[in-house]
Design an enzyme around this catalytic site. Structure first.
Site, PDB file in Angstrom:
ATOM      1  N   HIS A  72      38.395  27.841 -30.235  1.00  0.00           N
ATOM      2  CA  HIS A  72      38.733  26.751 -31.594  1.00  0.00           C
ATOM      3  C   HIS A  72      38.377  25.502 -31.099  1.00  0.00           C
ATOM      4  O   HIS A  72      38.973  24.856 -30.212  1.00  0.00           O
ATOM      5  CB  HIS A  72      40.115  26.982 -31.995  1.00  0.00           C
ATOM      6  CG  HIS A  72      40.274  28.652 -32.538  1.00  0.00           C
ATOM      7  ND1 HIS A  72      41.219  28.438 -33.611  1.00  0.00           N
ATOM      8  CD2 HIS A  72      39.680  29.608 -32.323  1.00  0.00           C
ATOM      9  CE1 HIS A  72      41.265  29.576 -33.922  1.00  0.00           C
ATOM     10  NE2 HIS A  72      40.347  30.365 -33.280  1.00  0.00           N
ATOM     11  N   TYR A 384      47.467  18.412 -28.086  1.00  0.00           N
ATOM     12  CA  TYR A 384      47.356  20.115 -28.254  1.00  0.00           C
ATOM     13  C   TYR A 384      46.347  20.695 -27.483  1.00  0.00           C
ATOM     14  O   TYR A 384      46.600  21.881 -27.027  1.00  0.00           O
ATOM     15  CB  TYR A 384      46.697  19.998 -29.782  1.00  0.00           C
ATOM     16  CG  TYR A 384      46.779  21.343 -30.315  1.00  0.00           C
ATOM     17  CD1 TYR A 384      48.068  21.745 -31.148  1.00  0.00           C
ATOM     18  CD2 TYR A 384      45.712  22.188 -30.500  1.00  0.00           C
ATOM     19  CE1 TYR A 384      48.051  22.879 -31.570  1.00  0.00           C
ATOM     20  CE2 TYR A 384      45.860  23.322 -31.005  1.00  0.00           C
ATOM     21  CZ  TYR A 384      47.328  23.749 -31.763  1.00  0.00           C
ATOM     22  OH  TYR A 384      47.245  25.196 -32.403  1.00  0.00           O
TER      23      TYR A 384
HETATM   24  C1  PHB Z   1      49.880  32.085 -32.185  1.00  0.00           C
HETATM   25  O1  PHB Z   1      48.690  32.372 -32.505  1.00  0.00           O
HETATM   26  O2  PHB Z   1      50.903  33.077 -32.115  1.00  0.00           O
HETATM   27  C2  PHB Z   1      50.244  30.705 -32.391  1.00  0.00           C
HETATM   28  C3  PHB Z   1      49.403  29.686 -32.351  1.00  0.00           C
HETATM   29  C4  PHB Z   1      49.851  28.232 -32.624  1.00  0.00           C
HETATM   30  C5  PHB Z   1      51.293  27.990 -32.526  1.00  0.00           C
HETATM   31  C6  PHB Z   1      52.121  28.892 -32.361  1.00  0.00           C
HETATM   32  C7  PHB Z   1      51.943  30.428 -32.412  1.00  0.00           C
HETATM   33  O3  PHB Z   1      51.763  26.703 -32.605  1.00  0.00           O
END
Ligand code: PHB
Ligand code: RFL
Length: 391
Positions: A72, A384
């Site tokens: 992503h 992030y």
């Molecule tokens: C997930 O894909 O389970 C997931 C993704 C982002 C998050 C939390 C869980 O912030």
């Protein structure tokens, strides 16, 4: 039985530690309380930072991750009914995140360890640690109906938040930082195509929602709920309706499908300092947890393991214990930055019942600022995708 490093827990932290030690010629035995089926079926995290992918690649356990992981380059924040794309790659010089289920990474590491014929014991009962203040720490446990003792040089406590290692440290030697949030997440796994190619984090007057995925045909969806939420009150229809409202899904944007799994996850920020006591080293959720809004738990566990591996490599090479002495401070430096980010994402995107009007307006202003400022979006993006490692 004797080994150099006794590892308690076969989650991402314990399994990666064992694999990276093996690459460096250091012996380990991994003791896991649950069955192989259980740990391979446990649905949890799904998002790997660039550095985590690189670490798993260097550890030689990322072949399937590179084949099946979904890369992503951005994500979407939705609030006030409008979507705002955060161009993660564009704002960070090309860094990306990868969706790959935690249990898939666990399966890959279990398979690698068993294929190499290395010790990994499942269904271990009553693990207890002893003599961590000496050079000969021991783990006692029950396996295959027999009481056993594992003599070690070092014990790695990778046994998660509810494990036995952290409580074995005298409380007077630990400082605990803890924050429990007044909400939780109701998560579902559904056989339906993802709502969008990228993750959608939505703030809505009814509460937070997140649309993520595990593959092109499996969605993972979360809704803010009460910490004591009764799942029986949430029929599939009610869940889909709440998702549609909170995600602001138009027309066919959110496709329904059979719900394969449902669960409620509490939200907490927790850190213990220090992460070492004598010959015991804590790593991963055993030492800290974050609310899942920043997708950081598994990534932090991986970052701890990197630091621990270097320290143990130097120790067993006879280079002394300087890196072991620095272990806790080195890890905590990253942990607190990640705690800050996870707390920040959480408070920004969730609904607080009884929130005062001033705080509410400040949050809306902050979201608006994010939408309009490259500097603010860059700060989100660099956290992030994962802050750089110290090494
Ligand atoms: C997930 O894909 O389970 C997931 C993704 C982002 C998050 C939390 C869980 O912030
Ligand atoms: P784990 O995975 O909890 O593994 C600990 C292991 O130790 C075993 N154990 C014992 N074994 C022997 N004897 C004992 N006495 C034992 N006590 C416990 C347990 O059975 C288990 O196998 O900890 P580890 O390795 O530190 O890994 C941490 C991660 O699991 C955790 O941080 C993440 O799942 C958090 N998390 C996320 N992290 C991310 O990086 N990205 C995400 O997108 C993300 N999403 C999430 C999440 C966690 C969630 N839940 C359910 C808590 C989403 C959710 C919903």
């Amino acid at each position: 039985m004797r080994t150099q490093v006794g590892i308690i827990g076969a989650g991402p932290a314990g399994l990666l530690l064992a694999q990276m030690l093996h690459q460096r010629g250091i012996d380990a035995v991994v003791l896991e309380a649950r069955s192989r089926d259980h740990i391979e079926g446990r649905i949890r995290a799904g998002l790997l930072e660039q550095g985590s992918v690189d670490t798993l690649t260097q550890a030689g356990v990322a072949h399937r991750l590179h084949r099946e992981g979904l890369v992503h380059r951005g994500l979407e924040l939705r609030f006030g009914g409008v979507g705002h794309r955060i161009d993660l790659a564009g704002l960070t010089g090309g860094k990306v995140v990868t969706i790959y289920g935690q249990q898939e990474a666990v399966k890959d590491m279990v398979a690698a360890r068993l294929a190499a014929g290395l010790p990994l014991l499942f269904d271990v009962a009553d693990a207890a640690i002893h003599d961590i203040d000496t050079n000969r720490p021991r783990i006692t446990f029950r396996h295959d109906g027999r009481d056993q003792v594992l003599d070690c040089d070092i014990i790695a406590g990778c046994d998660g938040f509810h494990g036995v290692c952290r409580p074995s440290i005298p409380p007077a030697d630990l400082r605990i930082f803890d924050r429990v949030y007044p909400f939780a997440w109701l998560g579902i796994l559904a056989r339906s195509p993802p709502m969008s190619e990228e993750l959608i984090y939505a703030r809505h007057a009814d509460g937070f929602a997140l649309a993520t995925m595990r593959s092109h045909s499996i969605s993972r969806l979360y809704l803010q709920c009460a910490p004591e939420e009764d799942l029986a009150q949430w029929s599939d229809d009610r869940i889909w309706a709440a998702l549609r409202t909170r995600l602001g899904a138009s027309g066919g944007e959110l496709q329904e499908g059979p719900v394969l799994q449902k669960g409620v996850t509490a939200m907490r920020s927790f850190v213990v300092e220090p992460m070492r006591h004598g010959r015991l080293f804590l790593a991963g959720d055993a030492a800290h947890i974050v609310p899942p809004t920043g997708a950081k738990g598994m990534n932090l566990a991986i970052a701890d393991v990197r630091v621990l591996v270097r320290a143990l490599e130097a120790f067993f090479a006879g280079e002394g214990g300087d890196l072991m002495d620095a272990y806790s401070a080195t890890c905590l430096d990253r942990i607190w930055k990640v705690q800050r980010f996870s707390w920040w994402m959480t408070q920004l995107l969730h609904r607080y019942d009884g929130e005062d009007a001033f705080e509410h307006r400040v949050r809306l202003a902050e979201l608006d600022y994010l939408a309009g400022s490259v500097a603010a979006r860059t700060a989100l993006a660099e956290n992030y995708v994962g802050l750089p490692y110290a090494d």
